[in-house]
Design an enzyme around this catalytic site. Sequence first.
Site, PDB file in Angstrom:
ATOM      1  N   GLU A 180      38.970  37.567  39.203  1.00 22.53           N
ATOM      2  CA  GLU A 180      37.819  37.294  40.055  1.00 22.53           C
ATOM      3  C   GLU A 180      37.467  35.814  40.057  1.00 22.53           C
ATOM      4  OE1 GLU A 180      35.933  38.488  42.256  1.00 22.53           O
ATOM      5  OE2 GLU A 180      36.211  40.654  42.241  1.00 22.53           O
TER       6      GLU A 180
ATOM      7  N   ASP B 134      31.223  38.278  44.720  1.00 27.86           N
ATOM      8  CA  ASP B 134      31.133  36.879  44.324  1.00 27.86           C
ATOM      9  C   ASP B 134      29.670  36.443  44.231  1.00 27.86           C
ATOM     10  OD1 ASP B 134      33.852  36.818  44.407  1.00 27.86           O
ATOM     11  OD2 ASP B 134      34.013  35.426  46.099  1.00 27.86           O
TER      12      ASP B 134
ATOM     13  N   ASP C 128      40.675  40.336  41.554  1.00 21.01           N
ATOM     14  CA  ASP C 128      39.788  39.845  42.608  1.00 21.01           C
ATOM     15  C   ASP C 128      39.661  40.884  43.720  1.00 21.01           C
ATOM     16  OD1 ASP C 128      38.569  38.375  44.736  1.00 21.01           O
ATOM     17  OD2 ASP C 128      39.219  36.529  43.771  1.00 21.01           O
TER      18      ASP C 128
ATOM     19  N   GLU D  54      50.952  24.254  32.040  1.00 24.90           N
ATOM     20  CA  GLU D  54      50.841  22.848  32.414  1.00 24.90           C
ATOM     21  C   GLU D  54      50.552  22.064  31.133  1.00 24.90           C
ATOM     22  OE1 GLU D  54      49.034  22.213  36.843  1.00 24.90           O
ATOM     23  OE2 GLU D  54      47.634  22.841  35.305  1.00 24.90           O
TER      24      GLU D  54
END
Length: 823
Positions: free
Chosen positions: A280, A171, A317, A486
């Site tokens: 990620e 990260d 990730d 959504e």
Amino acid sequence: MRFSFMPVARLGALFVLLVVGAAAVVPAQAQSPGGTDQLGGQLASNGTAVSFRVFSQNATRVEVDVYRQSYGAAPVARYTMARISGTPVWQVLVPVSTLKGLGFDIDPTNPAKLFTDVYYGYRAWGPNWPYVSGWTPGSSLGFVADVDTAGNRFNPNKLLLDPYALEVTHDYLSAAVVPAQADATIYASGAADRARDSGNVAPKGVVAMPFGAGFAGLNTGVAPTRAAKDDVIYEAHVRGLTQGDAGVGACKGTFAGAVAKIPQLQDLGVTAVEFMPIQETDNDANDLNDAATQRSSTTTAGDNYWGYMTSNYFAPDRRYACDKSIGGPTKEFAAMVKAFHDAGIKVLTDVVYNHTAEGGTWSSTDPSRASVWSLRGLDNASYYLLTRAPGTASDRAWYYDITGTGNTLNSKHPRARDLVLNSLAYQRQRLGVDGFRFDLGIALVNTYDNDTNPTDPQRFYFDRSNPDTAMARAVAANPGVFMASEPWGLAPGGQGYQLGQMPVGISEWNGGFRDVIRRAQNKYGVKDADATRGRIASRIAGSPDLFGDAGDGRGKPAYSVNFLNVHDGFTLKDLYSCNGQNVAQAWPMGPSDGGTADEDSWDNGGSAAAQRQQARTGFALLMLSAGVPIFNAGDEFLRSLNCNNNAYNVDSAGNWLNWSLSTDQANFRAFAKAMIQFRKSQPALRPENFYATTDGNGNFMAPLDWFGSDKSYRTTSSDGSWWQATASTPDATGQNRTLAWRYDGSELGGGNTVLVLFNGEPTSRNFTLPWTGQGKSTWCRVTDTAAWAEGPGQVDLAASSCVGGENASYGVNPRSLVVLVAK
């Protein structure tokens, strides 16, 4: 996604993504997820060279830095890239022999390794910072402006992550960096930080082996072919699913750990797991200050537990992998998908293409300061929707934000649009993902591009029928793949809520189902006008008023993804146990910020029994409704967050699932399991097509028969006032939220003749039972959600207790529901 409205300064310390398109194909290159452009860093198929390719329309110079270490060291080499003639793609080929001479251990004979040991990142120059000979990292040579009027934000002192890297080392704020890189200012533009070199600490891409070899061999099993209408979706967070379960062992909180829960999910009866973002994202910062609790010092808005700040659209990730070595996350994710497939469970992923983790500017008054570590530094003017400052004609120094996170993907741009398509293709074709849920999906139906009209202050125009939007292209590129979205965001001019209006082929999270059913159960008189009998019936029937065929090819109940609650908002228990949000509570349940203050919740007067009863009634309505049901992990055993309805930043035992159940929790899980099984046993609850046509008010009759509590048959043509009854205007008997419906399974694909009695009122109501149907004589109870029946056997799938035939009376307790079958 919950709008958390994180502080501008904090948003500036986040990350970004985008790119791809059409360019000449260089011979002897491995095919990559970047289509004919072959974007990314990977070993050529003949093993002789590593190809680095990246898109930038506006750059004037691009270099690639090559590293032997992921952090804490300078690059071992830097190569100048050249623009491929006639294209916006930059490329350099580095011989394997040269890289081996630098100490890299590249083995072209073993592509099954998936990745090499070469780490890399880009540096880019452009109009706002042209290249000057003599520049070195940390120099200001050539600097003109942090951002120019065209929106360029090039800064060669900031190492840029490749959007097409298939794995990322760490990260941008990471506990893995030594020392822990907690200071986001290293990535910032602006006078104080523009000359600081981020190369030693910035996240880097990992050069992949030939993409057509090892990646093609990832075994993700055989995907279930079940129709979406037959699915029951379980929304889960990879870490939260098992991080609190010591029984999972060393791999808790990971892709491998999720496999341990497959037997329990099979037992529950769910058919698809929808994982919250697995690409990620900036989440390792949770570990920076308190490794024991994963709590950062920024306790109100800093941590990113949910994961809606994507930093790479391809790489799984690394934090969610038990095997964190290079290649580990990719192989472990694929193995997890295979395990779910082997169990007959689909794997869906929640994808966040509407914005990126680079966030917005750090100041609401000064556009010069922003985080630069990926797409922003590669080609800001192509990748983001930009807008002018107040009072200017065409200055693009600011971001147009319809996401509440500081930036919006410029999804109409061909390169941004294709990045989305390539990312989806990679997950589908290589990682085995079965379908997708698009966060704030309206951003992908935008028809505006920064180049369309630079003087237009509005940068978003929703057009569901335009075939060139990212969403329309995604549907066309993935025929038959379940995709849900959504249908909302923060778009201007009434464009922010598009329920029932998404492009053909996209199912929608049905906020109308959520709102009407919640209000039908809520404290009597609260928003009562939104919970008329007609609206309740329409939601139960699959929301034909929203998703009925208007000549555009929709007209299927499966376009409605029904939910009462998901990660966004209260848990199922808290929905019926809280009068309002509590985001200011102490760790481990908070503090958080933002979220919706009014969620139509109610604590049922503080009665725990009444709260559980309401949860049973709500869950039953979810399972009895046409459409595709989804619920959040832990709702099956009444998980609570103590009224925190926006726990996006709470990475704690309070937010992880606790699988040690109390008696009440175990009873509710038994209820949920049985109601899922009942749904599966009744094809009529999972119709391919709508039950009948509507009269224009959204009220559906045959082959569903609708009744009042007095068994009077109701039709829309003659009973308009009855259907529109509210607390202030009840029907002639003084009732409003009493409704019964019956269907004959033999007319709808099989199953029983079923009668449902719903009493959403605060007093008990006697229902006169209607005719049982041809060849039947009595009604027998499957369940009564009332508190008097609470226990492990509250659902009797054998319906062994019969209550009488036509004209018999059945008393339904306040705010409860009864399911009967004819025998």
